[in-house]
Design an enzyme around this catalytic site. Structure first.
Site, PDB file in Angstrom:
ATOM      1  N   VAL A  68       0.817  -1.232   0.000  1.00 31.95           N
ATOM      2  CA  VAL A  68       0.000   0.000   0.000  1.00 31.95           C
ATOM      3  C   VAL A  68       0.841   1.268   0.000  1.00 31.95           C
ATOM      4  O   VAL A  68       0.318   2.339  -0.314  1.00 31.95           O
ATOM      5  CB  VAL A  68      -0.974   0.122   1.192  1.00 31.95           C
ATOM      6  N   ASN A  94      -6.782  -0.386   6.321  1.00 35.44           N
ATOM      7  CA  ASN A  94      -6.436  -1.155   7.524  1.00 35.44           C
ATOM      8  C   ASN A  94      -4.960  -1.494   7.607  1.00 35.44           C
ATOM      9  O   ASN A  94      -4.426  -1.631   8.711  1.00 35.44           O
ATOM     10  CB  ASN A  94      -7.277  -2.440   7.544  1.00 35.44           C
ATOM     11  N   SER A 154      -5.679   3.969  15.670  1.00 35.28           N
ATOM     12  CA  SER A 154      -5.266   3.296  16.906  1.00 35.28           C
ATOM     13  C   SER A 154      -5.447   4.286  18.043  1.00 35.28           C
ATOM     14  O   SER A 154      -5.383   5.507  17.818  1.00 35.28           O
ATOM     15  CB  SER A 154      -3.789   2.904  16.820  1.00 35.28           C
ATOM     16  N   TYR A 167       5.202   5.020  15.346  1.00 38.70           N
ATOM     17  CA  TYR A 167       3.848   4.455  15.208  1.00 38.70           C
ATOM     18  C   TYR A 167       2.814   5.479  15.678  1.00 38.70           C
ATOM     19  O   TYR A 167       1.820   5.723  14.999  1.00 38.70           O
ATOM     20  CB  TYR A 167       3.760   3.168  16.034  1.00 38.70           C
ATOM     21  N   SER A 170       2.462   8.279  13.232  1.00 43.53           N
ATOM     22  CA  SER A 170       1.767   7.853  12.003  1.00 43.53           C
ATOM     23  C   SER A 170       0.260   7.753  12.239  1.00 43.53           C
ATOM     24  O   SER A 170      -0.537   8.093  11.368  1.00 43.53           O
ATOM     25  CB  SER A 170       2.317   6.510  11.508  1.00 43.53           C
ATOM     26  N   LYS A 171      -0.141   7.309  13.421  1.00 44.77           N
ATOM     27  CA  LYS A 171      -1.580   7.149  13.684  1.00 44.77           C
ATOM     28  C   LYS A 171      -2.237   8.497  13.953  1.00 44.77           C
ATOM     29  O   LYS A 171      -3.403   8.702  13.615  1.00 44.77           O
ATOM     30  CB  LYS A 171      -1.795   6.175  14.842  1.00 44.77           C
ATOM     31  N   ILE A 200      -5.747  -5.254  20.632  1.00 42.43           N
ATOM     32  CA  ILE A 200      -6.484  -6.294  19.901  1.00 42.43           C
ATOM     33  C   ILE A 200      -5.567  -7.501  19.712  1.00 42.43           C
ATOM     34  O   ILE A 200      -4.389  -7.354  19.367  1.00 42.43           O
ATOM     35  CB  ILE A 200      -6.949  -5.764  18.520  1.00 42.43           C
TER      36      ILE A 200
HETATM   37  N1  LIG Z   1      -3.601  -5.234  17.074  1.00 41.91           N
HETATM   38  C1  LIG Z   1      -3.799  -4.125  17.754  1.00 41.91           C
HETATM   39  O1  LIG Z   1      -3.784  -4.107  19.000  1.00 41.91           O
HETATM   40  C2  LIG Z   1      -4.071  -2.826  17.036  1.00 41.91           C
HETATM   41  C3  LIG Z   1      -4.434  -1.733  17.825  1.00 41.91           C
HETATM   42  C4  LIG Z   1      -4.682  -0.519  17.225  1.00 41.91           C
HETATM   43  C5  LIG Z   1      -4.599  -0.407  15.845  1.00 41.91           C
HETATM   44  N2  LIG Z   1      -4.246  -1.474  15.095  1.00 41.91           N
HETATM   45  C6  LIG Z   1      -4.157  -1.269  13.646  1.00 41.91           C
HETATM   46  O2  LIG Z   1      -5.016  -2.153  12.983  1.00 41.91           O
HETATM   47  C7  LIG Z   1      -4.493  -2.457  11.681  1.00 41.91           C
HETATM   48  C8  LIG Z   1      -4.408  -3.968  11.520  1.00 41.91           C
HETATM   49  O3  LIG Z   1      -3.530  -4.452  12.535  1.00 41.91           O
HETATM   50  P1  LIG Z   1      -3.437  -5.980  12.984  1.00 41.91           P
HETATM   51  O4  LIG Z   1      -3.332  -5.978  14.450  1.00 41.91           O
HETATM   52  O5  LIG Z   1      -4.485  -6.793  12.290  1.00 41.91           O
HETATM   53  O6  LIG Z   1      -1.983  -6.282  12.411  1.00 41.91           O
HETATM   54  P2  LIG Z   1      -1.383  -7.581  11.665  1.00 41.91           P
HETATM   55  O7  LIG Z   1       0.080  -7.352  11.638  1.00 41.91           O
HETATM   56  O8  LIG Z   1      -1.909  -8.818  12.291  1.00 41.91           O
HETATM   57  O9  LIG Z   1      -1.999  -7.455  10.206  1.00 41.91           O
HETATM   58  C9  LIG Z   1      -1.627  -6.395   9.340  1.00 41.91           C
HETATM   59  C10 LIG Z   1      -1.655  -6.908   7.915  1.00 41.91           C
HETATM   60  O10 LIG Z   1      -1.227  -5.815   7.068  1.00 41.91           O
HETATM   61  C11 LIG Z   1      -0.300  -6.337   6.133  1.00 41.91           C
HETATM   62  N3  LIG Z   1       0.610  -5.279   5.684  1.00 41.91           N
HETATM   63  C12 LIG Z   1       1.671  -4.774   6.349  1.00 41.91           C
HETATM   64  N4  LIG Z   1       2.287  -3.852   5.591  1.00 41.91           N
HETATM   65  C13 LIG Z   1       1.614  -3.780   4.428  1.00 41.91           C
HETATM   66  C14 LIG Z   1       1.777  -3.023   3.246  1.00 41.91           C
HETATM   67  N5  LIG Z   1       2.796  -2.167   3.100  1.00 41.91           N
HETATM   68  N6  LIG Z   1       0.889  -3.205   2.241  1.00 41.91           N
HETATM   69  C15 LIG Z   1      -0.126  -4.088   2.366  1.00 41.91           C
HETATM   70  N7  LIG Z   1      -0.328  -4.840   3.458  1.00 41.91           N
HETATM   71  C16 LIG Z   1       0.526  -4.685   4.477  1.00 41.91           C
HETATM   72  C17 LIG Z   1       0.435  -7.434   6.879  1.00 41.91           C
HETATM   73  O11 LIG Z   1       1.068  -8.349   5.998  1.00 41.91           O
HETATM   74  C18 LIG Z   1      -0.676  -8.064   7.694  1.00 41.91           C
HETATM   75  O12 LIG Z   1      -1.324  -9.122   7.009  1.00 41.91           O
HETATM   76  C19 LIG Z   1      -3.132  -1.753  11.604  1.00 41.91           C
HETATM   77  O13 LIG Z   1      -3.274  -0.516  10.936  1.00 41.91           O
HETATM   78  C20 LIG Z   1      -2.784  -1.519  13.063  1.00 41.91           C
HETATM   79  O14 LIG Z   1      -1.923  -0.422  13.235  1.00 41.91           O
HETATM   80  C21 LIG Z   1      -3.986  -2.683  15.660  1.00 41.91           C
END
Ligand SMILES: NC(=O)c1ccc[n+]([C@@H]2O[C@H](COP(=O)([O-])OP(=O)(O)OC[C@H]3O[C@@H](n4cnc5c(N)ncnc54)[C@H](O)[C@@H]3O)[C@@H](O)[C@H]2O)c1
Length: 263
Positions: A68, A94, A154, A167, A170-171, A200
């Site tokens: 992305v 996402n 986030s 991080y 960025s958020k 999460i």
């Molecule tokens: N898990 C948490 O506690 C949490 C909390 C707040 C926000 N978030 C946000 O939620 C979103 C999803 O997080 P998650 O916990 O499912 O993470 P995750 O790492 O389990 O999944 C993220 C997915 O994005 C893909 N990805 C990474 N870089 C990419 C790129 N350049 N292009 C395309 N795909 C790419 C990865 O391969 C992965 O499959 C993220 O933006 C994360 O910052 C997560």
């Protein structure tokens, strides 16, 4: 044009993105799903596993391997989606990464700052710009159904973690991006929302699981448990399907109450 509405989710090979795809498939969407990780030989994980599950729920599924943060890849995604479906009804920004290593703010490497910003903030900004132009054309040609862009930010948009400042920055940038697009697209009738997850249970938080287990046991999260990807996915589906039609620009926190200031 495809008879069903189409949802385009980035970073959909696992975690929150995967859950969003399956929830939107349950709500009758056809699916375009991106991830940077893609193994065409492995149907047990990643986009191909998600494809099998989504198709079982009755969705057509277009896998879009790619990065992305690459504007060239973004152009290819849009071209493939329009060729396959002729429409995009919801974009879920996402995809996101954590810093490769947690390092104190005073030592943050510029390379890590640039990569995290490129994926989490810049990538979503320009993808939204590109998709918004398509959505405006749809409105101008008479589309009456819900069209929306959803940003998965986030709590780090507003909560300080000095061991992963890039991080948090960025958020915060992504949160303002959501507000800007909400403002600009309100006129053309495209709703924009920010979904702000807390802690999460996904691959992203797996390396710090013990720390969060302890903090949650000590009462950090008012609702007393980890969030699950499905908690976030249900919020996204409610927004995408128009349940918050008069609330563009809304920030929906999915954090078990971590937004409550407590004494
Ligand atoms: N898990 C948490 O506690 C949490 C909390 C707040 C926000 N978030 C946000 O939620 C979103 C999803 O997080 P998650 O916990 O499912 O993470 P995750 O790492 O389990 O999944 C993220 C997915 O994005 C893909 N990805 C990474 N870089 C990419 C790129 N350049 N292009 C395309 N795909 C790419 C990865 O391969 C992965 O499959 C993220 O933006 C994360 O910052 C997560």
């Amino acid at each position: 044009m495809n008879p069903k509405p189409v949802a385009f989710t980035t970073g959909a090979g696992r975690g929150i993105g995967r859950a969003v795809v399956l929830e939107l498939a349950r709500h009758g969407y056809d699916i375009a799903a991106n991830d940077i990780v893609f193994d065409p030989a492995d149907r047990t994980r990643g986009l191909l596993e998600v494809q099998e599950q989504a198709e079982r729920l009755g969705a057509r599924f277009l896998p879009l391997p790619g990065d992305v943060s690459s504007l060239g890849d973004q152009e290819r995604f849009i071209g493939e989606i329009l060729a396959a479906f002729g429409r995009i009804d919801v974009l879920v920004n996402n995809a996101g990464i954590a810093p490769a290593k947690r390092i104190d703010l005073l030592e943050t490497p510029p390379e890590s700052y640039d990569r995290v910003m490129a994926v989490n903030a810049r990538g979503a900004f320009f993808l939204s710009q590109r998709v918004a132009r398509e959505m405006i054309k749809r409105r101008e040609s008479g589309e009456a159904g819900p069209l929306s862009i959803i940003f998965v930010t986030s709590i780090s948009a507003v909560v300080s973690s000095p061991s992963r400042p890039e991080y948090c920055v960025s958020k915060a940038a992504l949160s303002q991006t959501a507000a800007l697009f909400a403002d600009r697209l309100a006129g053309p009738g495209i709703n924009v929302y920010e979904v702000r997850p807390g802690i999460i249970r996904t691959g992203m938080t797996e390396p710090v699981k013990d720390k969060y287990d302890r903090l949650i046991a000590e009462g950090l999260v008012p609702q007393g448990r980890w969030g699950e990807p499905e908690d976030v996915a249900k919020a996204v589906a409610a927004l995408a399907t128009g349940a918050f039609g008069y609330s563009t620009g809304a920030v929906i926190e999915v954090s078990g109450g971590m937004n409550i200031r407590r004494l």
